[in-house]
Design an enzyme around this catalytic site. Structure first.
Site, PDB file in Angstrom:
ATOM      1  N   HIS A 192      22.806   8.935  61.779  1.00  0.00           N
ATOM      2  CA  HIS A 192      22.243  10.117  61.119  1.00  0.00           C
ATOM      3  C   HIS A 192      23.013  10.426  59.849  1.00  0.00           C
ATOM      4  CE1 HIS A 192      20.117  11.772  64.897  1.00  0.00           C
ATOM      5  NE2 HIS A 192      19.327  11.036  64.157  1.00  0.00           N
ATOM      6  N   GLU A 434       8.365 -14.474  61.879  1.00  0.00           N
ATOM      7  CA  GLU A 434       9.807 -14.230  61.945  1.00  0.00           C
ATOM      8  C   GLU A 434      10.581 -15.393  62.539  1.00  0.00           C
ATOM      9  OE1 GLU A 434      10.658  -9.812  62.783  1.00  0.00           O
ATOM     10  OE2 GLU A 434       9.030 -10.295  64.142  1.00  0.00           O
ATOM     11  N   ASP A 458      14.593 -11.555  60.401  1.00  0.00           N
ATOM     12  CA  ASP A 458      14.708 -12.437  61.556  1.00  0.00           C
ATOM     13  C   ASP A 458      14.482 -13.900  61.177  1.00  0.00           C
ATOM     14  OD1 ASP A 458      15.421 -11.033  63.933  1.00  0.00           O
ATOM     15  OD2 ASP A 458      13.562  -9.907  63.703  1.00  0.00           O
ATOM     16  N   CYS A 505       7.942  -8.173  54.556  1.00  0.00           N
ATOM     17  CA  CYS A 505       8.482  -6.835  54.840  1.00  0.00           C
ATOM     18  C   CYS A 505       9.951  -6.853  55.264  1.00  0.00           C
ATOM     19  CB  CYS A 505       7.639  -6.125  55.893  1.00  0.00           C
ATOM     20  SG  CYS A 505       7.691  -6.912  57.508  1.00  0.00           S
TER      21      CYS A 505
HETATM   22  C1  PEP Z   1      12.271  -8.642  59.920  1.00  0.00           C
HETATM   23  O1  PEP Z   1      12.718  -9.272  60.885  1.00  0.00           O
HETATM   24  O2  PEP Z   1      12.304  -9.053  58.750  1.00  0.00           O
HETATM   25  C2  PEP Z   1      11.671  -7.317  60.118  1.00  0.00           C
HETATM   26  C3  PEP Z   1      11.100  -6.668  59.127  1.00  0.00           C
HETATM   27  O3  PEP Z   1      11.784  -6.770  61.354  1.00  0.00           O
HETATM   28  P1  PEP Z   1      13.125  -6.056  61.886  1.00  0.00           P
HETATM   29  O4  PEP Z   1      14.064  -5.916  60.721  1.00  0.00           O
HETATM   30  O5  PEP Z   1      12.691  -4.754  62.431  1.00  0.00           O
HETATM   31  O6  PEP Z   1      13.597  -7.011  62.920  1.00  0.00           O
HETATM   32 MG    MG Z   2      12.239  -8.637  62.868  1.00  0.00          MG
END
Ligand code: PEP
Ligand code: MG
Length: 579
Positions: A192, A434, A458, A505
């Site tokens: 936080h 991933e 990942d 992402c």
């Molecule tokens: C990723 O693995 O790139 C992803 C966006 O998921 P997280 O970071 O939540 O594992």
């Molecule tokens: Mg991920």
């Protein structure tokens, strides 16, 4: 001069004098009282609880006015805890049975309670230990315990160095306007305090492990929250460099603020969609404010990592409804729970796994816990009648997983239809890419879904076999490795061949060094944390597609990550100076 690396949680650079706080800022001596003073001590405890509760209200309101309601809700845990009769009862029992003073009984109870949080598996719940410490300080203040606060004695703006810092401390410090920035041994991106620092715009680096052992009060520090670096007693050259950086950042921010309402398009008119990544719906406002045109990743597992009961279908429906309303007709990609690995919910019966990142994680967990999975899908589908909701399955590594997940989704839709619920029957279904397996079979996956989002966080760890959370191999973890770039190129190509749209992402999407390359590789949608949107938009608006193509071709010819990074740094600098 010595330089320490940690986790930058709030973009910004600052130089100033350090004040090192004691590890235990609060000292309470062991004190007992005569039996006839027991009622008085218990009364002190009750009054301290009430006083602490009453003081939080105005603090929360003041923070809400400055930083928004959602940030101020951080104090919700404190309020709920102080309203609970159980802790008071247990503290009173300590006074009655052991004749402890009010202050000592509070500190004994709170320490035990804090330890319980510290020992929990979930990083989120471990972070709550800090909230407990915060409450302890408030209570001790009200019973008149011997609390020594170095913070209250600050006379001029300084950089705080501490083992850890609680949200309340940070808010108090910010109010005095005497905190330039801070650096802590502990802390991570889920804390936080980190969320607050980012929200309040205070440069900070956390997770430095032993910064308190290397800094003394009075040392000069540079806090580079952008790169997660702390420089101790910078030499004149370093100081000058950071002075320039600070001035530059101020200019940059002013320029970026002007870009909020313009499109993210290249100089020759290719549009790139910039979306936001969120963990909680309250972050949507910040994403839209920074210019995101929707949400490309809602990490719903965080709903299951909070204290209190696990959210059931109805509770989740309320969350997704709030989110879709907040996005206001723009796309909202809801990723189903990505539990397991390092994200273990408190209520679950988790069996310890030797390699949790290779274990019962993510979609595998969902497919083995069908009642939870179905409840989540029901909630998502019900909320789909309210806007542009899309469903995304995480960590798909084989086509059968996608088929099974879609089967459960269809089943849920049939059930809901039979029960007379309204929903959007054509909810777009997507998968996260991933794992190397998913990247290699992307074409086949693309034929069976509407969209794919490349999760580089990942994908990098599984491709390079480097734990993304292990600081001992952190130097081996990089998006610039040629294998990663080739995999991304392949996924973009195969998504088109298979008929699915594609986005990215992972954190790579918000790192300006990679923007030109990603556009060159064919990505037209990037999803990132709110704070990165303006800078990525700026880079996109500074390039042409010919630039992006040229950069991609050159990068694909490199054999090492070093060459890739050096080249991309130079190219990024060329289009937009030294960010
Ligand atoms: C990723 O693995 O790139 C992803 C966006 O998921 P997280 O970071 O939540 O594992
Ligand atoms: Mg991920």
């Amino acid at each position: 001069m010595p330089l320490k690396r940690g986790i930058g949680v709030s973009a910004g650079v600052v130089i100033g004098d350090a004040v090192v706080l004691d590890t235990e800022e609060t000292r309470v001596p062991r004190r007992t009282v005569p039996p006839d003073e027991v009622p008085h001590e218990i009364d002190l405890v009750n009054r301290a609880f009430e006083a602490a509760r009453t003081e939080i209200g105005p603090e929360r309101a003041a923070l809400a006015a400055r930083a928004g309601n959602e940030l101020a809700d951080i104090f919700g845990f404190h309020e709920r805890w102080l309203a609970d009769p159980k802790p008071r009862k247990e503290i009173s029992q300590l006074i009655e049975s052991r004749l402890y003073s009010a202050a000592y009984a509070i500190s004994v109870f709170m320490r035990k309670y804090r330890r319980r949080f510290q020992e929990m598996n979930s990083p989120y719940l471990q972070e709550r230990a800090k909230d407990v410490l915060d409450i302890e300080r408030r209570l001790l203040h009200h019973v008149g315990g011997e609390v020594r606060s170095e913070l209250a004695e600050l006379e001029q703006p300084v950089i705080i160095v501490a083992h850890d810092m609680t949200p309340t401390q940070l808010v108090m410090l910010e109010k005095t306007k005497r905190v330039l920035g801070f650096a802590t041994d502990a802390g991570g991106s889920t804390s936080h305090t980190a969320i607050l620092a980012a929200g309040l715009g205070i440069p900070a680096v956390v997770g430095l492990e032993d910064i308190t052992a290397h800094v003394s009060s009075g040392d000069t520090l540079v806090i580079d929250g952008l790169h997660g670096v702390v420089v101790i007693n910078p030499d004149p050259a370093q100081r000058a460099e950071y002075d320039t950086q600070m001035a530059h950042l101020i200019e940059v921010r002013a320029t970026l603020d002007e870009l909020r309402d313009v499109a993210a398009e290249t100089r020759d008119g290719t549009k790139i969609e910039l979306l936001g990544n969120i963990e909680f719906p309250y972050e949507i406002a910040a994403c839209l404010e920074k210019g995101a045109t929707g949400i490309g990743l809602f990490r719903t597992e965080f709903l299951f990592l909070q204290d209190g009961p696990m959210p059931d279908e109805d509770a989740q429906y309320e969350v997704y409804k709030a989110a879709v309303v907040a996005v206001g007709g723009r796309p909202l990609v809801i990723r189903t729970m990505d539990l397991g690995g390092d994200k273990l919910h408190a209520g679950g019966a988790w069996e310890a796994e030797k390699n949790p990142f290779l274990g019962l994680r993510s979609i595998r967990y969902s497919l083995q816990n069908l009642s939870m999975f179905r409840a989540q899908l029901r909630a998502i589908v019900r909320a789909s009648s309210l806007g542009d909701i899309r469903v995304m399955f995480p960590l798909i590594s084989r086509i059968m997983e996608l088929r099974q997940a879609k089967f459960v989704l269809n089943l849920v839709m049939e059930e809901l239809e039979e029960s007379g619920y309204e929903f959007r029957s054509s909810i777009p279904v997507g998968v996260m890419i991933e794992t190397p397996a998913a990247a290699i079979c992307a074409r086949e996956l693309a034929q069976e879904c509407a969209f794919m989002s490349i999760g580089t966080n990942d994908l990098i760890q599984y491709t390079l076999a480097v734990d993304r959370g292990n600081e001992r191999v952190a130097q081996l973890y990089t998006p610039a490795d040629p294998s990663i770039i080739r995999l991304i190129r392949g996924v973009v190509r195969d998504a088109a061949r298979g008929g699915a749209s594609v986005s990215l992402c992972g954190e790579m999407a918000g790192d300006p060094i990679f923007t030109i390359l990603l556009v060159g590789l064919g990505l037209r949608t990037l999803s990132m944390s709110a704070s990165h949107v303006p800078v990525i938009k700026k880079i996109i608006r500074s390039i042409t597609m010919a630039d992006a193509e040229r950069v991609k071709r050159r990068v694909l010819s490199f054999e090492t990550e070093r060459e890739v990074l050096n080249y991309l740094r130079d190219e990024t600098r060329k289009v937009w100076g030294d960010i």
